[in-house]
Design a protein around this motif. Sequence first.
Motif, PDB file in Angstrom:
ATOM      1  N   ALA A   1      17.663 -13.429   6.908  1.00 15.53           N
ATOM      2  CA  ALA A   1      18.910 -13.586   6.171  1.00 15.53           C
ATOM      3  C   ALA A   1      19.218 -12.320   5.371  1.00 15.53           C
ATOM      4  CB  ALA A   1      18.830 -14.796   5.245  1.00 15.53           C
ATOM      5  N   PHE A   2      18.188 -11.756   4.719  1.00 15.18           N
ATOM      6  CA  PHE A   2      18.372 -10.526   3.952  1.00 15.18           C
ATOM      7  C   PHE A   2      18.824  -9.387   4.863  1.00 15.18           C
ATOM      8  CE2 PHE A   2      16.997  -6.535   2.119  1.00 15.18           C
ATOM      9  CZ  PHE A   2      17.370  -6.660   0.787  1.00 15.18           C
ATOM     10  N   SER A   3      18.167  -9.271   6.019  1.00 15.28           N
ATOM     11  CA  SER A   3      18.485  -8.201   6.969  1.00 15.28           C
ATOM     12  C   SER A   3      19.915  -8.324   7.491  1.00 15.28           C
ATOM     13  CB  SER A   3      17.495  -8.244   8.132  1.00 15.28           C
ATOM     14  OG  SER A   3      17.805  -7.274   9.083  1.00 15.28           O
ATOM     15  N   LYS A   4      20.334  -9.542   7.811  1.00 12.31           N
ATOM     16  CA  LYS A   4      21.703  -9.755   8.304  1.00 12.31           C
ATOM     17  C   LYS A   4      22.724  -9.442   7.205  1.00 12.31           C
ATOM     18  CE  LYS A   4      20.946 -11.259  12.471  1.00 12.31           C
ATOM     19  NZ  LYS A   4      21.459 -10.574  13.643  1.00 12.31           N
ATOM     20  N   GLY A   5      22.408  -9.806   5.972  1.00  9.93           N
ATOM     21  CA  GLY A   5      23.290  -9.486   4.854  1.00  9.93           C
ATOM     22  C   GLY A   5      23.394  -7.991   4.627  1.00  9.93           C
ATOM     23  N   TYR A   6      22.266  -7.303   4.781  1.00  7.94           N
ATOM     24  CA  TYR A   6      22.238  -5.845   4.626  1.00  7.94           C
ATOM     25  C   TYR A   6      23.140  -5.183   5.667  1.00  7.94           C
ATOM     26  CZ  TYR A   6      20.264  -1.206   3.853  1.00  7.94           C
ATOM     27  OH  TYR A   6      20.098   0.127   3.547  1.00  7.94           O
ATOM     28  N   GLN A   7      23.030  -5.643   6.900  1.00  5.12           N
ATOM     29  CA  GLN A   7      23.865  -5.095   7.974  1.00  5.12           C
ATOM     30  C   GLN A   7      25.342  -5.365   7.706  1.00  5.12           C
ATOM     31  OE1 GLN A   7      22.937  -3.127  10.493  1.00  5.12           O
ATOM     32  NE2 GLN A   7      20.887  -3.186   9.623  1.00  5.12           N
TER      33      GLN A   7
ATOM     34  N   ILE B   1      26.503  -2.905   4.958  1.00  2.00           N
ATOM     35  CA  ILE B   1      26.684  -1.559   5.491  1.00  2.00           C
ATOM     36  C   ILE B   1      27.972  -1.482   6.294  1.00  2.00           C
ATOM     37  CG2 ILE B   1      25.785   0.086   7.195  1.00  2.00           C
ATOM     38  CD1 ILE B   1      22.995  -0.706   6.293  1.00  2.00           C
ATOM     39  N   GLY B   2      28.250  -2.555   7.034  1.00  2.00           N
ATOM     40  CA  GLY B   2      29.444  -2.595   7.879  1.00  2.00           C
ATOM     41  C   GLY B   2      30.731  -2.797   7.107  1.00  2.00           C
ATOM     42  N   GLY B   3      30.643  -3.075   5.824  1.00  3.30           N
ATOM     43  CA  GLY B   3      31.834  -3.228   5.002  1.00  3.30           C
ATOM     44  C   GLY B   3      32.464  -4.604   5.082  1.00  3.30           C
ATOM     45  N   ARG B   4      31.708  -5.598   5.563  1.00  2.00           N
ATOM     46  CA  ARG B   4      32.265  -6.946   5.642  1.00  2.00           C
ATOM     47  C   ARG B   4      32.266  -7.606   4.268  1.00  2.00           C
ATOM     48  NH1 ARG B   4      29.474  -9.844  10.628  1.00  2.00           N
ATOM     49  NH2 ARG B   4      28.231 -10.460   8.856  1.00  2.00           N
TER      50      ARG B   4
ATOM     51  N   TRP C   1      23.290  -8.050   1.228  1.00  2.00           N
ATOM     52  CA  TRP C   1      24.668  -7.558   1.271  1.00  2.00           C
ATOM     53  C   TRP C   1      24.915  -6.577   0.119  1.00  2.00           C
ATOM     54  CZ3 TRP C   1      28.776  -7.899  -2.134  1.00  2.00           C
ATOM     55  CH2 TRP C   1      30.020  -7.517  -1.628  1.00  2.00           C
ATOM     56  N   ARG C   2      24.442  -6.936  -1.084  1.00  2.00           N
ATOM     57  CA  ARG C   2      24.613  -6.047  -2.245  1.00  2.00           C
ATOM     58  C   ARG C   2      23.922  -4.709  -2.034  1.00  2.00           C
ATOM     59  NH1 ARG C   2      22.626 -10.257  -5.157  1.00  2.00           N
ATOM     60  NH2 ARG C   2      24.207 -11.819  -5.417  1.00  2.00           N
ATOM     61  N   GLU C   3      22.715  -4.736  -1.502  1.00  2.00           N
ATOM     62  CA  GLU C   3      21.996  -3.478  -1.250  1.00  2.00           C
ATOM     63  C   GLU C   3      22.695  -2.645  -0.184  1.00  2.00           C
ATOM     64  OE1 GLU C   3      17.832  -3.246  -0.832  1.00  2.00           O
ATOM     65  OE2 GLU C   3      17.446  -4.756  -2.367  1.00  2.00           O
ATOM     66  N   GLY C   4      23.226  -3.304   0.843  1.00  2.00           N
ATOM     67  CA  GLY C   4      23.950  -2.595   1.894  1.00  2.00           C
ATOM     68  C   GLY C   4      25.213  -1.943   1.368  1.00  2.00           C
ATOM     69  N   VAL C   5      25.966  -2.675   0.558  1.00  2.00           N
ATOM     70  CA  VAL C   5      27.192  -2.130  -0.036  1.00  2.00           C
ATOM     71  C   VAL C   5      26.846  -0.965  -0.963  1.00  2.00           C
ATOM     72  CG1 VAL C   5      29.066  -2.630  -1.658  1.00  2.00           C
ATOM     73  CG2 VAL C   5      28.552  -4.230   0.180  1.00  2.00           C
ATOM     74  N   ASP C   6      25.797  -1.122  -1.754  1.00  2.00           N
ATOM     75  CA  ASP C   6      25.372  -0.058  -2.658  1.00  2.00           C
ATOM     76  C   ASP C   6      24.982   1.193  -1.872  1.00  2.00           C
ATOM     77  OD1 ASP C   6      24.713   1.023  -5.225  1.00  2.00           O
ATOM     78  OD2 ASP C   6      22.590   0.703  -4.743  1.00  2.00           O
ATOM     79  N   GLY C   7      24.255   1.010  -0.792  1.00  2.00           N
ATOM     80  CA  GLY C   7      23.860   2.138   0.044  1.00  2.00           C
ATOM     81  C   GLY C   7      25.064   2.828   0.678  1.00  2.00           C
ATOM     82  N   ARG C   8      26.030   2.036   1.100  1.00  2.00           N
ATOM     83  CA  ARG C   8      27.231   2.614   1.707  1.00  2.00           C
ATOM     84  C   ARG C   8      28.047   3.381   0.670  1.00  2.00           C
ATOM     85  NH1 ARG C   8      32.231   0.206   2.364  1.00  2.00           N
ATOM     86  NH2 ARG C   8      31.318  -1.782   1.791  1.00  2.00           N
ATOM     87  N   LEU C   9      28.141   2.835  -0.535  1.00  2.00           N
ATOM     88  CA  LEU C   9      28.936   3.479  -1.578  1.00  2.00           C
ATOM     89  C   LEU C   9      28.266   4.747  -2.119  1.00  2.00           C
ATOM     90  CD1 LEU C   9      30.247   0.395  -3.569  1.00  2.00           C
ATOM     91  CD2 LEU C   9      31.472   1.793  -1.916  1.00  2.00           C
ATOM     92  N   THR C  10      26.949   4.797  -2.084  1.00  2.00           N
ATOM     93  CA  THR C  10      26.257   5.999  -2.574  1.00  2.00           C
ATOM     94  C   THR C  10      26.157   7.077  -1.495  1.00  2.00           C
ATOM     95  OG1 THR C  10      24.102   5.058  -2.050  1.00  2.00           O
ATOM     96  CG2 THR C  10      24.890   4.773  -4.309  1.00  2.00           C
ATOM     97  N   GLY C  11      26.655   6.768  -0.308  1.00  2.00           N
ATOM     98  CA  GLY C  11      26.717   7.786   0.726  1.00  2.00           C
ATOM     99  C   GLY C  11      25.534   7.833   1.670  1.00  2.00           C
ATOM    100  N   LEU C  12      24.716   6.781   1.677  1.00  2.00           N
ATOM    101  CA  LEU C  12      23.580   6.771   2.592  1.00  2.00           C
ATOM    102  C   LEU C  12      24.030   6.579   4.043  1.00  2.00           C
ATOM    103  CD1 LEU C  12      21.010   4.591   0.620  1.00  2.00           C
ATOM    104  CD2 LEU C  12      20.995   7.060   0.948  1.00  2.00           C
TER     105      LEU C  12
END
Length: 58
Positions: A12-18, A21-24, A44-55
């Motif tokens: 569940a965590f992995s799917k939320g992360y993806q 990252i995908g911006g959903r 999802w929060r970690e993915g969004v944070d990673g996307r916003l910080t430019g990872l």
Amino acid sequence: MKRQKRDRLDRAFSKGYQAGIGGRSKELCPYENLTSRSHWLGGWREGVDGRLTGLFNK
């Protein structure tokens, strides 16, 4: 040798992360169970944070 399935909460965590990252949107969380949903949203929060910080670049 048999492959074991990953833990459901880890999945569940992995799917939320993806999804993050995908911006959903977090409103698209597929889980109704509170525990699974909280793990998905955490990912999802970690993915969004990673996307916003430019990872990740979309």
